[in-house]
Design an enzyme around this catalytic site. Sequence first.
Site, PDB file in Angstrom:
ATOM      1  N   GLU A 114      47.966  42.721  39.087  1.00 26.03           N
ATOM      2  CA  GLU A 114      47.515  42.383  37.735  1.00 26.03           C
ATOM      3  C   GLU A 114      48.041  43.381  36.710  1.00 26.03           C
ATOM      4  O   GLU A 114      47.878  44.599  36.855  1.00 26.03           O
ATOM      5  CB  GLU A 114      45.974  42.343  37.704  1.00 26.03           C
ATOM      6  N   ASP A 149      35.539  37.068  40.450  1.00 23.78           N
ATOM      7  CA  ASP A 149      34.340  37.687  39.864  1.00 23.78           C
ATOM      8  C   ASP A 149      34.431  37.666  38.337  1.00 23.78           C
ATOM      9  O   ASP A 149      33.504  38.096  37.646  1.00 23.78           O
ATOM     10  CB  ASP A 149      34.092  39.096  40.421  1.00 23.78           C
ATOM     11  N   SER A 150      35.539  37.103  37.819  1.00 23.81           N
ATOM     12  CA  SER A 150      35.621  36.833  36.378  1.00 23.81           C
ATOM     13  C   SER A 150      34.565  35.797  35.984  1.00 23.81           C
ATOM     14  O   SER A 150      34.335  35.569  34.789  1.00 23.81           O
ATOM     15  CB  SER A 150      37.023  36.343  35.993  1.00 23.81           C
TER      16      SER A 150
HETATM   17  O1  KIV Z   1      38.360  37.546  39.038  1.00 20.79           O
HETATM   18  C1  KIV Z   1      39.465  37.105  38.698  1.00 20.79           C
HETATM   19  O2  KIV Z   1      39.568  36.153  37.912  1.00 20.79           O
HETATM   20  C2  KIV Z   1      40.660  37.730  39.237  1.00 20.79           C
HETATM   21  C3  KIV Z   1      41.981  37.244  38.718  1.00 20.79           C
HETATM   22  C4  KIV Z   1      42.215  37.787  37.370  1.00 20.79           C
HETATM   23  C5  KIV Z   1      43.088  37.566  39.635  1.00 20.79           C
HETATM   24  O3  KIV Z   1      40.575  38.592  40.052  1.00 20.79           O
END
Ligand code: KIV
Length: 271
Positions: free
Chosen positions: A189, A51-52
């Site tokens: 994380e 979701d990044s």
């Molecule tokens: O959404 C994302 O990119 C993540 C990673 C940072 C593990 O959850």
Amino acid sequence: MSIHKEVKRITTFVLQEMKAKGEKIAMLTAYEYTLGKLLDQAGVEILLVGDSASNVIAGHETTLPITLDQMIYHAAAVVRAANRALVVVDMPFGSYQGDAHEALRSAIRIMKESGGHAVKLEGGEEIADAVKKIVDAGIPVMGHLGLTPQSIYQFGTYGVRAKEQEEAEKLLHDALLLQKAGVFAIVLEKVPAKLAQKVTASVQVPVIGIGAGAHTDGQVLVVHDMLGMTQDFSPRFLRRYLNLSEQVTTAVSQYVQDVKAQTFPNEKESY
Ligand code: KIV
């Protein structure tokens, strides 16, 4: 007989075997077809449709605004790109926190509409029922503990989590609960390396770290960060393998110059 060697798909079972053998797992985020294909060909075992995407694709400040429909759109493109990698899809904020039934409905939409192979949820004890419900429906679930960006307004900062004993103990407890609920792996994380090492040794499922030191079963990074496409994000854990922002800017400036100087296209580039 086909001359092409068949590519063996990475499964949750393969990841479990890798942990048992001490073979490290490489995971990166992916949001689209073209780059996703390159990551898959380069040997990344897990492609996370994170979701990044809300940050690096849509330009939002947090991961909160991205919707289930948008995650499904990104995930379907990555699934089309991945011949070998396991594709894990983040469940976006608001799609699973309500109750276990809502969580299952959202997970089923992701699996049916994107073709993804697994889903990822953030949180521990408070989402354990949802994890169990989704796993019971036959959908592999990855957990996510430590800095969970969907809770940023509760945390207040993106700083290191679980530095104090109480939070560290809760995190270990949550990891064991997630394992009991049936997760096949856990992302950890931004937590102290010692704690990550302890969690990794305490659970049977693979632990994939980001900013969690060298002793987890694997590592994950946001692909735009590790390729140096993002410029204003430089946490200590980030290793940039390229400086794409500079290379892209140089290339595009050259293109602009060429267009203005009428040196592009030349004769060979014309019909
Ligand atoms: O959404 C994302 O990119 C993540 C990673 C940072 C593990 O959850």
